[in-house]
Each structure stands twice: as structure tokens, then as C-alpha cells.
Design a protein around this motif. Structure first.
Motif, PDB file in Angstrom:
ATOM      1  N   LEU A   1       0.827  -1.209   0.000  1.00  0.00           N
ATOM      2  CA  LEU A   1       0.000   0.000   0.000  1.00  0.00           C
ATOM      3  C   LEU A   1       0.864   1.263   0.000  1.00  0.00           C
ATOM      4  O   LEU A   1       0.588   2.227  -0.717  1.00  0.00           O
TER       5      LEU A   1
ATOM      6  N   TYR B   1       2.391   1.823  -3.405  1.00  0.00           N
ATOM      7  CA  TYR B   1       1.416   2.330  -4.379  1.00  0.00           C
ATOM      8  C   TYR B   1       1.051   3.784  -4.110  1.00  0.00           C
ATOM      9  O   TYR B   1       1.121   4.632  -5.015  1.00  0.00           O
ATOM     10  N   TRP B   2       0.679   4.098  -2.874  1.00  0.00           N
ATOM     11  CA  TRP B   2       0.145   5.433  -2.600  1.00  0.00           C
ATOM     12  C   TRP B   2       1.212   6.531  -2.594  1.00  0.00           C
ATOM     13  O   TRP B   2       0.906   7.690  -2.892  1.00  0.00           O
TER      14      TRP B   2
ATOM     15  N   ALA C   1      -6.549  -2.247   3.063  1.00  0.00           N
ATOM     16  CA  ALA C   1      -6.488  -1.280   1.967  1.00  0.00           C
ATOM     17  C   ALA C   1      -7.573  -0.223   2.112  1.00  0.00           C
ATOM     18  O   ALA C   1      -7.348   0.960   1.802  1.00  0.00           O
TER      19      ALA C   1
ATOM     20  N   TRP D   1      -5.880   0.405  -5.589  1.00  0.00           N
ATOM     21  CA  TRP D   1      -4.642  -0.260  -5.165  1.00  0.00           C
ATOM     22  C   TRP D   1      -4.597  -1.685  -5.707  1.00  0.00           C
ATOM     23  O   TRP D   1      -3.569  -2.116  -6.250  1.00  0.00           O
TER      24      TRP D   1
END
Length: 292
Positions: free
Chosen positions: A90, A93-94, A163, A205
Motif C-alpha cells: 500500500l 502504491y500510494w 487497503a 490499489w
């Protein structure tokens, strides 16, 4: 198997948190369970949601950095390690999709835990505290999610929950999280829209998860199967307001909704997943929460 066995998950921002004693008053029995389900995945202050009843008992979990969780193989076998590895994915990705949001962390606890939002019991379910900007969950919730609510219990159903909470952290940075406090219930309420956006963020995600990398630059996850996505959808459906109300009270009352229906939660997750784009998750400005 979800994670690549040789993936390095040592850098995941998850730890075990020690329990606290008393402080947050909660009810007992079915009442506590219903409250816990209603606030499941809620993005606000758990201390403001529960009231009355007995005090929580001290949790038994000791603090720790999950040092035993080092590889993707560990994550595939152990739920705590799975949460640590999911946090790593996570974050990867973020920090790319929305770099304005500093990474958050997850605290795994048992019984009760002290947070910036007050002391919380396991009965609250997984939650994000916007004051200390951290995620908290007791992983025993996943057993309830499967046995009492009908989730399939797969690894990706658990990862979806985390998530979703990370999505609340992103909302805390964009300002969207405030809508849940200004308009707290109803089928088109701000609270419902915030939850559905977090579902959509979880889907975005998921649509990119197999491209996320560990601290060594290696891919973290195996290619997702249809069964993985169906597992996430089973969790989204299980925590829909209509599903919970039907199970707990035998009737559906949309004017009290805070999270959206099972169909809406699945629909917004899939919008995020199929587009792979969090910019497609503007539920707050959608004409209707059914516009997914």
C-alpha cells in the motif's frame, strides 16, 4: 499463495501494540457486536461512537516490530505478517499515486489499544484514527468476518480491509474524510460516500498491487487471480449496511446507513479495480452513490 515467497517485507510499517486497561465504555453481547459491525471500517473517532455498558479489559498483546516477518512466504502463512506485507504494498502504491500523503502505519492489537482518538476496544473493529494518522486492527476480526458475516476468509479479503483503512488515510490528507462527520447517516450521506470512496481506493490499489515492490525493488505479489478479487468482493459485500442490518435486525433501514449497501461497496471497489485510477473514485461529487 498471494505474495512472492522471496519478497522482502522487513520494511512494512506494521507493529504489535500493547493493550490498555479500561477507559472506553462499551456494551456487551449482541449490542456490542452490532455496534462493532456498524463502525467497521469507520474513519473517525471510535470513542465518539460507543457509549454505555462495561469497561474493556486489558489487552494481552505486547509491543513489537514483527521482526519475525521477513519474507513473502511468512506473509502467506501468517496473518500478522500478511498485514505487514500489505502495508508495504500500500505504501509503495500510494506514495506514487498520491505523494502528498505521508505513509501511515498499522498497529495490530488484542483486547484494547490506546490511540490518538482515545482508548478503543477490539469490538470497534478495524479503524483509522485521523488524529494520530494510524490504522488499528485486531486480526481476530477476520474470523468474525468469515464466520458471522459470510466473507470467504481468503487472504485478499483481509488485505482489502487494510487497503480500505489506508484509503481513509488518503482521505484525511485530501480533506474528504470530514464529509463523514458533517453528514453522518442516510443512503446518500457524506458518511456513506466517504466509505464508498475508501472502497474505490482499495480497488485502485488492487488494480496496481502486482506492480508494487519491496525495499529491494522486487515485485511483492503474484498475479492476482479471479478468486483473489472475488475474495475482496466477499468482504465488501459482508460489511454492506443492508447485509448487516438484515442479519442483525431482520430488516433494512436505509435512513440509518453509514457505509452503503453490499452492491454499492462491491460496485465502487470494482470501479477502482477496473480503472486502476483513484481519480475515478470521486464519490463525494457523484450525482448518486449508485453511479459506479
Amino acid at each position: 499463495m498471494t505474495f512472492r515467497e522471496n519478497a522482502n517485507i522487513g520494511a512494512g510499517r506494521a507493529s504489535r501494540g500493547g493493550g490498555g486497561g479500561g477507559g472506553l465504555a462499551v456494551g456487551g453481547g449482541i449490542g456490542t457486536l452490532l455496534l462493532a459491525l456498524v463502525v467497521m471500517l469507520f474513519g473517525g473517532d471510535p470513542g465518539a461512537i460507543l457509549g454505555g455498558g462495561q469497561q474493556t479489559q486489558q489487552g494481552s498483546t505486547q509491543g513489537g516490530d514483527l521482526d519475525e516477518c521477513t519474507s513473502g512466504a511468512d506473509a502467506n502463512e501468517n496473518v500478522d505478517c500478511r498485514m505487514k506485507a500489505t502495508m508495504l504494498s500500500l505504501e509503495d502504491y500510494w506514495t506514487s499515486a498520491y505523494p502528498e500523503a505521508d505513509p501511515t502505519s498499522a498497529t495490530l492489537f488484542s483486547g484494547s489499544v490506546d490511540t490518538g482518538c482515545g482508548q478503543a476496544s477490539s469490538a470497534v473493529g478495524p479503524f483509522y484514527c485521523p488524529l494520530d494518522r494510524k490504522i488499528y486492527l485486531d486480526t481476530s476480526f477476520f474470523s468474525q468476518l468469515e464466520s458471522q458475516l459470510g466473507s470467504d476468509g481468503g487472504n485478499f479479503s483481509q488485505m482489502y480491509v487494510l487497503a480500505h483503512e489506508y484509503g481513509h488515510h488518503v482521505q484525511n490528507n485530501t480533506g474528504a474524510l470530514q464529509a463523514s462527520q458533517q453528514d453522518r447517516q442516510g443512503p446518500e450521506s457524506g458518511a456513506v460516500r466517504v466509505e464508498l470512496q475508501a472502497d474505490c481506493f482499495a480497488g485502485a490499489w488492487a488494480g496496481n498491487a502486482t506492480r508494487t515492490r519491496d525495499s529491494d525493488g522486487n515485485l511483492l505479489l503474484e498475479p492476482l487471480s479471479r478468486e483473489d478479487i472475488e475474495s475482496a468482493l466477499s468482504a465488501a459485500a459482508a460489511v454492506g449496511d443492508d447485509s448487516i442490518q438484515e442479519r442483525m435486525q431482520g430488516q433494512v433501514t436505509p435512513h440509518t446507513w453509514t457505509h452503503g449497501s453490499s452492491e454499492q461497496r462491491m460496485g465502487w471497489f470494482m470501479r477502482g479495480y477496473e480503472s486502476g485510477d483513484p481519480n475515478q473514485c470521486d464519490v463525494l461529487n457523484a450525482g448518486s452513490v449508485d453511479d459506479y
